[in-house]
Design a protein around this motif. Structure first.
Motif, PDB file in Angstrom:
ATOM      1  N   ASN A   1       0.754  -1.487  -0.135  1.00  0.00           N
ATOM      2  CA  ASN A   1       0.329  -0.042   0.012  1.00  0.00           C
ATOM      3  C   ASN A   1       0.860   1.370  -0.183  1.00  0.00           C
TER       4      ASN A   1
ATOM      5  N   ILE B   1      -1.273   4.732  -2.129  1.00  0.00           N
ATOM      6  CA  ILE B   1      -2.626   4.109  -1.252  1.00  0.00           C
ATOM      7  C   ILE B   1      -2.722   4.299  -0.472  1.00  0.00           C
ATOM      8  N   ASP B   2      -1.021   4.694   0.545  1.00  0.00           N
ATOM      9  CA  ASP B   2      -1.254   5.160   2.303  1.00  0.00           C
ATOM     10  C   ASP B   2       0.032   5.759   2.513  1.00  0.00           C
TER      11      ASP B   2
ATOM     12  N   ARG C   1      -0.264   7.480  -9.527  1.00  0.00           N
ATOM     13  CA  ARG C   1      -1.221   6.290  -9.768  1.00  0.00           C
ATOM     14  C   ARG C   1      -1.209   5.606 -10.843  1.00  0.00           C
TER      15      ARG C   1
ATOM     16  N   LEU D   1      -1.852  -1.688 -10.781  1.00  0.00           N
ATOM     17  CA  LEU D   1      -2.001  -2.573  -9.472  1.00  0.00           C
ATOM     18  C   LEU D   1      -2.611  -3.412  -9.931  1.00  0.00           C
TER      19      LEU D   1
ATOM     20  N   PHE E   1      -5.436  -7.020  -7.708  1.00  0.00           N
ATOM     21  CA  PHE E   1      -5.894  -7.215  -5.952  1.00  0.00           C
ATOM     22  C   PHE E   1      -5.487  -8.122  -6.344  1.00  0.00           C
TER      23      PHE E   1
ATOM     24  N   ASN F   1     -10.675  -7.119  -7.512  1.00  0.00           N
ATOM     25  CA  ASN F   1     -11.091  -5.573  -8.119  1.00  0.00           C
ATOM     26  C   ASN F   1     -11.837  -4.997  -9.460  1.00  0.00           C
TER      27      ASN F   1
ATOM     28  N   ARG G   1     -16.110  -0.406  -2.104  1.00  0.00           N
ATOM     29  CA  ARG G   1     -15.055  -0.608  -2.143  1.00  0.00           C
ATOM     30  C   ARG G   1     -14.612  -0.901  -3.977  1.00  0.00           C
TER      31      ARG G   1
ATOM     32  N   THR H   1     -11.186   1.109  -5.830  1.00  0.00           N
ATOM     33  CA  THR H   1     -10.173   0.510  -6.200  1.00  0.00           C
ATOM     34  C   THR H   1     -10.113   1.555  -7.560  1.00  0.00           C
TER      35      THR H   1
ATOM     36  N   ARG I   1     -10.488   4.559  -6.721  1.00  0.00           N
ATOM     37  CA  ARG I   1      -9.320   5.877  -6.175  1.00  0.00           C
ATOM     38  C   ARG I   1      -7.490   5.586  -6.686  1.00  0.00           C
ATOM     39  N   ALA I   2      -7.464   3.586  -5.794  1.00  0.00           N
ATOM     40  CA  ALA I   2      -6.281   3.401  -6.571  1.00  0.00           C
ATOM     41  C   ALA I   2      -6.218   3.220  -7.904  1.00  0.00           C
TER      42      ALA I   2
ATOM     43  N   VAL J   1      -8.324   5.791   0.371  1.00  0.00           N
ATOM     44  CA  VAL J   1      -8.113   4.741  -0.844  1.00  0.00           C
ATOM     45  C   VAL J   1      -8.067   3.519   0.373  1.00  0.00           C
ATOM     46  N   VAL J   2      -6.792   3.100   1.126  1.00  0.00           N
ATOM     47  CA  VAL J   2      -7.337   2.688   2.240  1.00  0.00           C
ATOM     48  C   VAL J   2      -8.797   2.009   2.931  1.00  0.00           C
TER      49      VAL J   2
ATOM     50  N   LEU K   1     -10.500   0.621   0.150  1.00  0.00           N
ATOM     51  CA  LEU K   1     -10.322  -0.745  -0.519  1.00  0.00           C
ATOM     52  C   LEU K   1     -11.188  -1.800   0.703  1.00  0.00           C
ATOM     53  N   ARG K   2     -10.441  -1.049   1.870  1.00  0.00           N
ATOM     54  CA  ARG K   2     -11.100  -2.632   2.950  1.00  0.00           C
ATOM     55  C   ARG K   2     -12.119  -2.485   3.400  1.00  0.00           C
TER      56      ARG K   2
END
Lengths: 244, 403
Positions: free
Chosen positions: A62, A67-68, A94, A100, A102, A106, B297, B301, B303-304, B396-397, B400-401
């Motif tokens: 992450n 993204i974090d 990004r 990415l 997953f 996703n 979720r 995605t 956003r990621a 984002v995190v 996604l969680r």
């Protein structure tokens, strides 16, 4: 995909972690998920970060995927620090330079396979004709030309992950980060996916960082990092860098 | 693709979408119908008043404002002539007539009763009365000793077309005068009280009876009622410039009660609009909040993948607007259908204090379609802002969680 030209700079650092640390707060307790991790992914590398559940693999991914944000330390992308960049700039990185994949694919359920792959190109404002051509080419490469119009719920797990891989690669990113890409697949399909990633890495010189706890993934790596309790425990080089 | 995704998401949970569309459509059908009914009620009142009063009235300002009786402020012929010339020069004038209103007694040897008479120019304005003639004929000769009575007044007097009655009144100079006239017809009026006292006589005869050559007021009709304020101002300016000592009043200035009625109806429309807005807002808010929550979720995605917060926000808001537009179209269409069906039934009612059944109609047009559609769009837009903003603000995190 026209990325072979990247290989002339093979070995150039793409993504670097410097003293990367991440804390989570659980109630009143502060949990250290990542502890001063140093890591470099170079152009064309195929790196697997291996470790058990809770070891900090996904946290590392992450942070590398921007993204974090780290509690301490720094992620450098193409040599430039990212910790002070605003969210808008991180989103730009990004969509333009990171792919990415997953664990749970996703995919956007209301879009077809082709539309899912096309989506990142919309974010980069790629012209329509070029979008269509790139989608067609990458779907052919992952073997899904015939299934382009199908929605995710009409595809098998392996096919969905192929769509996700195509989506990650369609923008021709500098690095693809994959989080447990085989975790939701049977072993035969997982093997196919890893062979696909390995082929794309070798053919297009795309940098891959795969985090996994699946030992079957390890043989595909040139380089294996083991992570445990938030720290890199060891590094194993399994192959020599291939010539560009 | 933002709209494509929004459209497909709207259709994703068909049952939920159908329920939302039904709520919006039912609310809008009611609103469209109410606005049509209220609009028609206001317009019908307006038409009725303007038919009787004209769009503009010209006369002595004291008379027009009720500060003097008609006979105290009569318009002399030479002033009338100059005024009519200026009126005719006004664009959009479709009709002009002169009147004298006076009070008196009407009866025979058996007895008499109150008469509120109007001296009218038969060729100018008997058409409106001809259409409600209950018996006999309309006035014809401009100076003949004829009268058309309100049907209730005729019944009270026990007379009918062909009978003769006596009319007595005070002259312009204050003397007493009386004449025998022939009843040529009776009219029905919407207002039963007015029908019990009304008598229409030719203007020439009224002038002879009142011993005057003047008229009390001039009524002007326009082809476009919305032009009344501009026409009134233009006419007042030209009177002033020409030294004509007359005032000009719009129909709505002469009927202050109309604005009260219109305000009441508009307040009723406003309340209904607000109620439908609130109904649609809360229904759609609940549906969109659940729908957006389920897709947290997906937000993570996209956003990621690099989508901005703004893009996520716009995507969700587009979905809300699309739902509003679909519901709006459905509601407006069913509102139009209901209104047309209602009009086809040809219903009518006798209003309180009224005398004749009035048709109940519901107008259909931009005024009954536009506001409900905007209510649908506005309510769904507003309802989508909170859940869309909440989803777009997630990290984002976090997104996604989400399960």
């Amino acid at each position: 995909m026209g990325q072979g030209s990247f290989c002339y700079v093979k070995g150039t650092p793409v993504l670097e972690a410097r003293e990367l640390t991440k804390f989570y707060t659980l109630g009143k307790e502060k949990v250290r998920a990542l502890d001063r991790v140093d890591f470099t992914a170079r152009q064309g590398d195929f790196t697997v970060v291996n470790g058990p559940s809770g070891s900090g693999k996904s946290t590392l991914l992450n942070l590398l995927a921007l993204i974090d944000r780290p509690s301490a330390g720094e992620v450098l992308f193409e040599g430039k620090p990212t910790s002070t960049l605003p969210e808008r700039a991180l989103a730009h990185l990004r969509r333009e330079k990171i792919g990415l994949v997953f664990q749970t694919f996703n995919l956007i359920p209301v879009l077809s396979a082709a539309e899912n792959v096309e989506y990142p190109l919309l974010l980069t404002r790629t012209p329509r004709a070029e979008r269509r051509e790139r989608v067609r080419a990458i779907l052919a490469e992952v073997g899904l030309s015939d299934l382009a119009r199908r929605r995710p719920d009409e595809l098998s797990g392996g096919q969905r992950q192929r769509v996700a891989v195509a989506r990650a690669l369609v923008t021709q990113p500098r690095v693809v980060l994959a989080d447990e890409p085989t975790a939701n697949l049977d072993s035969a399909t997982g093997k196919q996916i890893m062979e696909l990633l390995q082929g794309l890495n070798r053919e297009h010189c795309v940098t891959f960082v795969v985090v996994t706890h699946d030992p079957a993934v390890v043989p595909y790596a040139e380089r294996v990092l083991t992570i445990r309790d938030g720290r890199i425990g060891g590094e194993e080089r399994r192959g020599e860098p291939r010539p560009a | 693709m933002t709209l494509t995704i929004a459209a497909r998401n709207v259709l994703r949970n068909r049952r939920r979408t159908l329920i939302s569309l039904l709520v919006i459509a039912v609310g809008l059908t009611i609103l469209s119908f109410v606005l049509g009914f209220v609009g028609e009620a206001i317009r019908a009142t307006e038409r009725s008043l303007v038919m009787e009063l004209g769009a503009l009235q010209i006369g002595d300002p004291r008379v027009l404002d009720g500060r003097a009786s008609g006979l105290e402020g009569l318009i002399p012929p030479e002033v009338l002539e100059r005024a009519l010339a200026l009126v005719q020069a006004l664009p959009g004038v479709t009709g002009v007539t002169s009147q004298i209103r006076f009070a008196g007694l009407v009866g025979d040897a058996e007895g008499s009763t109150l008469l509120l008479a109007r001296g009218v120019v038969p060729e100018d304005c008997m058409d409106e009365y001809a259409c409600v003639l209950a018996s006999g004929r309309a006035l014809g000769d401009p100076v003949a000793r004829e009268i058309v009575l309100g049907a209730r007044l005729a019944a009270r007097l026990g007379v009918e077309a062909g009978d003769r009655v006596n009319v007595a009144t005070g002259t312009a100079a204050g003397a007493f005068n009386a004449a025998t006239v022939t009843v040529v017809g009776t009219v029905r009026l919407a207002d039963s009280q007015a029908e019990e006292r009304l008598g229409l006589v030719p203007l020439g005869f009224a002038q002879r009876l009142l011993r005057t050559d003047g008229v009390e007021r001039v009524l002007v009709w326009l082809d476009d009622l919305d032009q009344a304020p501009a026409a009134a101002a233009a006419l007042a300016d030209s009177f002033s410039a020409a030294g004509v000592p007359l005032g000009v009043r719009r129909w709505d200035e002469l009927t202050p009660f109309f604005s009260s009625i219109a305000t009441f109806w508009r307040a009723f429309s406003g309340f209904t609009t607000l109620a439908v807005f609130v109904l649609v807002f809360f229904s759609v808010l609940e549906v969109l909040t659940i729908a957006f929550l389920e897709r947290t979720r997906e937000v993570g995605t996209v956003r990621a993948l690099g989508a901005s917060r703004g893009r996520v926000f716009v995507g969700f808001v587009s979905e809300g607007l699309l739902l509003g537009a679909l519901g709006g179209l459905l509601g407006v269409a069913s509102g139009i259908a209901l209104s047309l069906l209602f009009n086809a039934l040809g219903l009518s009612f006798v209003p309180p204090g009224g005398n004749m059944p009035q048709p109940i109609r519901v107008s259909v047009g931009a005024a009954t379609v536009g506001p409900p559609f905007l209510v649908a769009l506005g309510a769904t837009l507003l309802a989508s802002l909170y859940p869309a903003g909440k989803n777009a603000r997630l990290t984002v995190v976090e997104a996604l969680r989400a399960l």
